[in-house]
Design a protein around this motif. Structure first.
Motif, PDB file in Angstrom:
ATOM      1  N   HIS A 185       3.826  12.947  -6.168  1.00  0.00           N
ATOM      2  CA  HIS A 185       4.992  12.212  -6.658  1.00  0.00           C
ATOM      3  C   HIS A 185       5.556  11.255  -5.611  1.00  0.00           C
ATOM      4  CE1 HIS A 185       4.803  14.920 -10.023  1.00  0.00           C
ATOM      5  NE2 HIS A 185       4.994  15.980  -9.248  1.00  0.00           N
ATOM      6  N   ARG A 186       5.040  11.321  -4.374  1.00  0.00           N
ATOM      7  CA  ARG A 186       5.563  10.524  -3.266  1.00  0.00           C
ATOM      8  C   ARG A 186       4.612   9.414  -2.834  1.00  0.00           C
ATOM      9  NH1 ARG A 186      10.811  12.440  -3.434  1.00  0.00           N
ATOM     10  NH2 ARG A 186      10.694  14.686  -3.818  1.00  0.00           N
ATOM     11  N   VAL A 187       3.515   9.244  -3.557  1.00  0.00           N
ATOM     12  CA  VAL A 187       2.562   8.179  -3.243  1.00  0.00           C
ATOM     13  C   VAL A 187       2.216   7.415  -4.511  1.00  0.00           C
ATOM     14  CG1 VAL A 187       1.524   9.244  -1.202  1.00  0.00           C
ATOM     15  CG2 VAL A 187       0.617   9.797  -3.469  1.00  0.00           C
ATOM     16  N   ALA A 188       1.663   6.236  -4.320  1.00  0.00           N
ATOM     17  CA  ALA A 188       1.199   5.405  -5.432  1.00  0.00           C
ATOM     18  C   ALA A 188      -0.094   4.728  -5.000  1.00  0.00           C
ATOM     19  CB  ALA A 188       2.248   4.350  -5.798  1.00  0.00           C
ATOM     20  N   LYS A 189      -0.787   4.141  -5.945  1.00  0.00           N
ATOM     21  CA  LYS A 189      -2.009   3.428  -5.592  1.00  0.00           C
ATOM     22  C   LYS A 189      -1.667   2.191  -4.768  1.00  0.00           C
ATOM     23  CE  LYS A 189      -4.858   5.210  -9.314  1.00  0.00           C
ATOM     24  NZ  LYS A 189      -5.690   4.913 -10.503  1.00  0.00           N
ATOM     25  N   LYS A 190      -2.428   1.991  -3.712  1.00  0.00           N
ATOM     26  CA  LYS A 190      -2.205   0.872  -2.802  1.00  0.00           C
ATOM     27  C   LYS A 190      -2.377  -0.453  -3.543  1.00  0.00           C
ATOM     28  CE  LYS A 190      -5.517  -0.371   0.069  1.00  0.00           C
ATOM     29  NZ  LYS A 190      -5.701  -1.810  -0.276  1.00  0.00           N
ATOM     30  N   PRO A 191      -1.486  -1.420  -3.306  1.00  0.00           N
ATOM     31  CA  PRO A 191      -1.694  -2.753  -3.889  1.00  0.00           C
ATOM     32  C   PRO A 191      -3.084  -3.269  -3.542  1.00  0.00           C
ATOM     33  CG  PRO A 191       0.470  -2.618  -2.886  1.00  0.00           C
ATOM     34  CD  PRO A 191      -0.247  -1.357  -2.494  1.00  0.00           C
ATOM     35  N   LYS A 192      -3.779  -3.783  -4.548  1.00  0.00           N
ATOM     36  CA  LYS A 192      -5.177  -4.176  -4.359  1.00  0.00           C
ATOM     37  C   LYS A 192      -5.342  -5.304  -3.351  1.00  0.00           C
ATOM     38  CE  LYS A 192      -6.623  -2.857  -9.069  1.00  0.00           C
ATOM     39  NZ  LYS A 192      -5.313  -2.399  -9.529  1.00  0.00           N
ATOM     40  N   ASN A 193      -4.337  -6.144  -3.219  1.00  0.00           N
ATOM     41  CA  ASN A 193      -4.462  -7.311  -2.344  1.00  0.00           C
ATOM     42  C   ASN A 193      -3.923  -7.081  -0.934  1.00  0.00           C
ATOM     43  OD1 ASN A 193      -1.904  -7.117  -3.499  1.00  0.00           O
ATOM     44  ND2 ASN A 193      -1.524  -9.325  -3.442  1.00  0.00           N
ATOM     45  N   LEU A 194      -3.674  -5.819  -0.571  1.00  0.00           N
ATOM     46  CA  LEU A 194      -3.195  -5.516   0.780  1.00  0.00           C
ATOM     47  C   LEU A 194      -4.213  -4.690   1.553  1.00  0.00           C
ATOM     48  CD1 LEU A 194       0.582  -4.534   0.435  1.00  0.00           C
ATOM     49  CD2 LEU A 194      -0.418  -6.785   0.858  1.00  0.00           C
TER      50      LEU A 194
ATOM     51  N   ASP B 123       7.013  10.802   2.405  1.00  0.00           N
ATOM     52  CA  ASP B 123       7.744  11.951   1.896  1.00  0.00           C
ATOM     53  C   ASP B 123       9.022  12.106   2.706  1.00  0.00           C
ATOM     54  OD1 ASP B 123       8.710  14.345   0.971  1.00  0.00           O
ATOM     55  OD2 ASP B 123       6.765  15.350   0.996  1.00  0.00           O
ATOM     56  N   MET B 124      10.188  11.865   2.084  1.00  0.00           N
ATOM     57  CA  MET B 124      11.458  11.904   2.804  1.00  0.00           C
ATOM     58  C   MET B 124      12.088  13.291   2.817  1.00  0.00           C
ATOM     59  SD  MET B 124      12.183   9.101   4.227  1.00  0.00           S
ATOM     60  CE  MET B 124      13.948   9.250   4.530  1.00  0.00           C
ATOM     61  N   ARG B 125      11.452  14.280   2.189  1.00  0.00           N
ATOM     62  CA  ARG B 125      12.077  15.606   2.155  1.00  0.00           C
ATOM     63  C   ARG B 125      12.139  16.205   3.561  1.00  0.00           C
ATOM     64  NH1 ARG B 125       8.182  18.206  -2.121  1.00  0.00           N
ATOM     65  NH2 ARG B 125       6.776  16.959  -0.821  1.00  0.00           N
TER      66      ARG B 125
ATOM     67  N   VAL C  72      17.450   7.001   0.900  1.00  0.00           N
ATOM     68  CA  VAL C  72      16.183   6.598   0.292  1.00  0.00           C
ATOM     69  C   VAL C  72      15.479   7.795  -0.333  1.00  0.00           C
ATOM     70  CG1 VAL C  72      13.926   5.547   0.713  1.00  0.00           C
ATOM     71  CG2 VAL C  72      15.945   4.720   1.931  1.00  0.00           C
ATOM     72  N   GLU C  73      14.950   7.567  -1.519  1.00  0.00           N
ATOM     73  CA  GLU C  73      14.088   8.539  -2.180  1.00  0.00           C
ATOM     74  C   GLU C  73      12.740   7.886  -2.428  1.00  0.00           C
ATOM     75  OE1 GLU C  73      14.357  11.610  -2.807  1.00  0.00           O
ATOM     76  OE2 GLU C  73      16.497  12.055  -2.617  1.00  0.00           O
ATOM     77  N   SER C  74      11.688   8.647  -2.161  1.00  0.00           N
ATOM     78  CA  SER C  74      10.339   8.133  -2.371  1.00  0.00           C
ATOM     79  C   SER C  74       9.819   8.630  -3.711  1.00  0.00           C
ATOM     80  CB  SER C  74       9.409   8.590  -1.238  1.00  0.00           C
ATOM     81  OG  SER C  74       8.098   8.127  -1.466  1.00  0.00           O
ATOM     82  N   TYR C  75       9.786   7.738  -4.694  1.00  0.00           N
ATOM     83  CA  TYR C  75       9.273   8.060  -6.014  1.00  0.00           C
ATOM     84  C   TYR C  75       8.073   7.170  -6.317  1.00  0.00           C
ATOM     85  CZ  TYR C  75      13.859  10.248  -6.733  1.00  0.00           C
ATOM     86  OH  TYR C  75      14.988  11.013  -6.618  1.00  0.00           O
ATOM     87  N   ARG C  76       7.100   7.741  -6.996  1.00  0.00           N
ATOM     88  CA  ARG C  76       5.917   6.947  -7.337  1.00  0.00           C
ATOM     89  C   ARG C  76       6.303   5.728  -8.184  1.00  0.00           C
ATOM     90  NH1 ARG C  76       3.491  10.514  -9.740  1.00  0.00           N
ATOM     91  NH2 ARG C  76       3.725   9.857 -11.911  1.00  0.00           N
TER      92      ARG C  76
ATOM     93  N   LEU D 245       8.989   3.006   3.522  1.00  0.00           N
ATOM     94  CA  LEU D 245      10.399   3.254   3.822  1.00  0.00           C
ATOM     95  C   LEU D 245      11.209   1.967   3.810  1.00  0.00           C
ATOM     96  CD1 LEU D 245      12.713   5.088   4.487  1.00  0.00           C
ATOM     97  CD2 LEU D 245      12.049   5.028   6.893  1.00  0.00           C
ATOM     98  N   ALA D 246      10.710   0.913   4.436  1.00  0.00           N
ATOM     99  CA  ALA D 246      11.468  -0.339   4.515  1.00  0.00           C
ATOM    100  C   ALA D 246      11.656  -0.964   3.145  1.00  0.00           C
ATOM    101  CB  ALA D 246      10.762  -1.314   5.460  1.00  0.00           C
ATOM    102  N   ALA D 247      10.604  -1.036   2.349  1.00  0.00           N
ATOM    103  CA  ALA D 247      10.698  -1.685   1.039  1.00  0.00           C
ATOM    104  C   ALA D 247      11.517  -0.849   0.067  1.00  0.00           C
ATOM    105  CB  ALA D 247       9.298  -1.947   0.479  1.00  0.00           C
ATOM    106  N   LEU D 248      11.388   0.485   0.118  1.00  0.00           N
ATOM    107  CA  LEU D 248      12.208   1.335  -0.741  1.00  0.00           C
ATOM    108  C   LEU D 248      13.684   1.227  -0.362  1.00  0.00           C
ATOM    109  CD1 LEU D 248       9.936   4.499  -0.950  1.00  0.00           C
ATOM    110  CD2 LEU D 248      10.500   2.965  -2.844  1.00  0.00           C
ATOM    111  N   THR D 249      13.965   1.135   0.944  1.00  0.00           N
ATOM    112  CA  THR D 249      15.345   0.947   1.394  1.00  0.00           C
ATOM    113  C   THR D 249      15.918  -0.354   0.841  1.00  0.00           C
ATOM    114  OG1 THR D 249      14.915   2.172   3.434  1.00  0.00           O
ATOM    115  CG2 THR D 249      16.858   0.760   3.406  1.00  0.00           C
ATOM    116  N   ALA D 250      15.129  -1.428   0.934  1.00  0.00           N
ATOM    117  CA  ALA D 250      15.577  -2.727   0.428  1.00  0.00           C
ATOM    118  C   ALA D 250      15.811  -2.684  -1.075  1.00  0.00           C
ATOM    119  CB  ALA D 250      14.547  -3.799   0.782  1.00  0.00           C
TER     120      ALA D 250
END
Length: 318
Positions: A112-121, A95-97, A263-267, A131-136
Motif C-alpha cells: 500500500h506504500r509503493v506504486a509502479k515506477k513512472p515508465k519515463n523515469l 513507508d512513513m509509519r 505526509v502519508e504514503s498511499y499508493r 517524500l518530497a512530491a507527496l509533501t508538495a
C-alpha cells in the motif's frame, strides 16, 4: 547485504556502510524490493530523529537501524495478499509509519506504500520523488489549492519546493516562488509566474497577500508571515523546525487557517504523481547523485542548504 547504519549518538552521529542480514521474507501484504536508488530528506537531520534515535523504541517497535525513506527498485518477492504487483515490477515509494530502511541492497515495504515506477523515469529520478512530491501534493491540497488561487512557495528551489511549483502550476494556480538570486532563473524555468529574491530585503512585509503561503523550509511561522496571509490566507508548513511546529497549531487554535503537512504514503497518491510525470507536467529535479558508500557525503550536501532539487543515493547503478 550492504546497508547504511550509524555509529555513535547525537548530532555527531556518522553514517557508515555495514554488512547486515537481508530482510526476512515479506509478510502477507508486503513486497521485497531490490533497491536501485534512495534519496536524502531534510527531516532526517532537521529533527535530529533518525541520527540520534536509531535504536530508540517507538511505541512497541524499534526504529530500523538502517537509514532511508524513499526508494525505487524491483520487486523480487511478494506476500500472499499482494495483488497489485508481480515479481519483476519496477516500483517506487516509502513507508512513513517508521522508516523504509531504503539505504540497503534490499528493503521490505507494504504494497500500500509503493506504486509502479513512472515508465519515463530512471530509478534515480523515481527515488527522488516520494517524500518530497507527496509533501508538495498533500500540502497544497491541505491549503485548499484550486485553479485561480495564488500561492507563495517559500523555498522554491529545494527538494519539495521544485515539485510544489510544478504541481501548483498543474493545478492552474498563480505561483510566486521565493529563492535566492542564483536560483531565480532556475525557478522561473519550473513555471513560476512571479519570483521573490529573499536576499533583497524582508519580502514578508512587502510582497502582498496570498491565498496560500506554503513554507517548505519550515523556518517561518504564521506570525512571521502574517502580512502575507491577510484575513483569509492559509499557512502551510512542512513543520521540521521547533518554532514552526509550535506556532502553527497554536495559530489554528485562534481560529486561523494554519496547518502542518503530516505526509502519508498511499499508493493512490503515488499513482497520481506517476500520471503527472508520464503526462509531462511533473519532472524530478536532481541536485546530485552519490554511491551508497558515500551516504555521509550525501547527507552533508543536503545539510548545506544549497541544493537545487533532491540528493539521490544510488544503491545499484542503472
Amino acid at each position: 547485504m550492504k546497508a547504511i547504519t550509524t555509529t555513535g549518538w547525537g548530532p555527531n552521529t556518522k553514517l557508515i556502510l555495514s554488512e547486515m542480514d537481508a530482510p526476512a521474507k515479506p509478510g502477507p501484504d508486503d513486497v521485497l524490493v531490490d533497491v536501485h536508488a534512495a534519496s536524502v530528506n531534510p527531516k532526517d537531520w532537521k529533527l535530529n530523529f533518525h541520527l540520534a534515535m536509531a535504536a530508540t523504541p517507538v511505541g512497541t517497535q524499534r526504529l530500523p537501524p538502517i537509514f532511508g525513506d524513499d526508494l525505487a527498485g524491483v520487486v523480487i518477492a511478494k506476500g500472499a495478499n499482494v495483488r497489485h504487483f508481480e515479481i519483476g515490477d519496477a516500483v517506487y515509494g516509502m513507508d512513513m509509519r517508521l522508516r523504509t530502511a531504503s539505504l540497503a541492497e534490499q528493503a521490505r515495504i507494504s504494497q500500500h506504500r509503493v506504486a509502479k515506477k513512472p515508465k519515463n523515469l530512471s530509478f534515480n529520478e523515481a527515488a527522488s520523488l516520494p517524500l518530497a512530491a507527496l509533501t508538495a501534493l498533500q500540502g497544497l491540497r491541505k491549503g485548499g489549492a484550486q485553479a485561480g488561487k495564488s500561492v507563495l512557495i517559500i523555498g522554491a528551489s529545494g527538494g519539495v519546493g521544485t515539485l510544489a511549483v510544478q504541481i501548483a502550476k498543474q493545478m492552474k494556480m498563480h505561483v510566486t516562488g521565493v529563492c535566492s538570486t542564483r536560483n531565480l532563473d532556475f525557478v522561473r524555468a519550473l513555471g513560476a509566474d512571479a519570483l521573490i529574491d529573499y536576499t533583497k530585503g524582508d519580502y514578508r512585509k512587502t510582497a502582498g497577500e496570498f491565498d496560500i503561503v506554503f513554507d517548505v523550509t519550515s523556518y517561518e511561522t504564521p506570525l512571521t508571515c502574517k502580512a502575507l496571509l491577510g484575513r483569509k490566507g492559509h499557512f502551510i508548513s512542512t513543520g521540521g523546525q521547533g518554532m514552526s511546529m509550535l506556532a502553527t497549531p497554536l495559530y489554528r487554535v485562534l481560529g486561523k487557517k494554519a496547518d502542518t503537512v503530516v505526509v502519508e504514503s498511499y499508493r493512490q497518491d503515488l499513482d497520481t504523481l506517476a500520471d503527472m510525470v508520464e503526462q509531462g507536467t511533473l519532472k524530478p529535479i536532481i541536485d546530485s547523485v552519490f554511491p551508497l558508500e558515500d551516504s555521509e557525503a550525501a547527507y552533508e550536501r543536503n545539510r548545506s542548504g544549497r541544493c537545487r532539487g533532491k540528493v539521490v543515493i544510488e544503491v545499484l547503478a542503472d
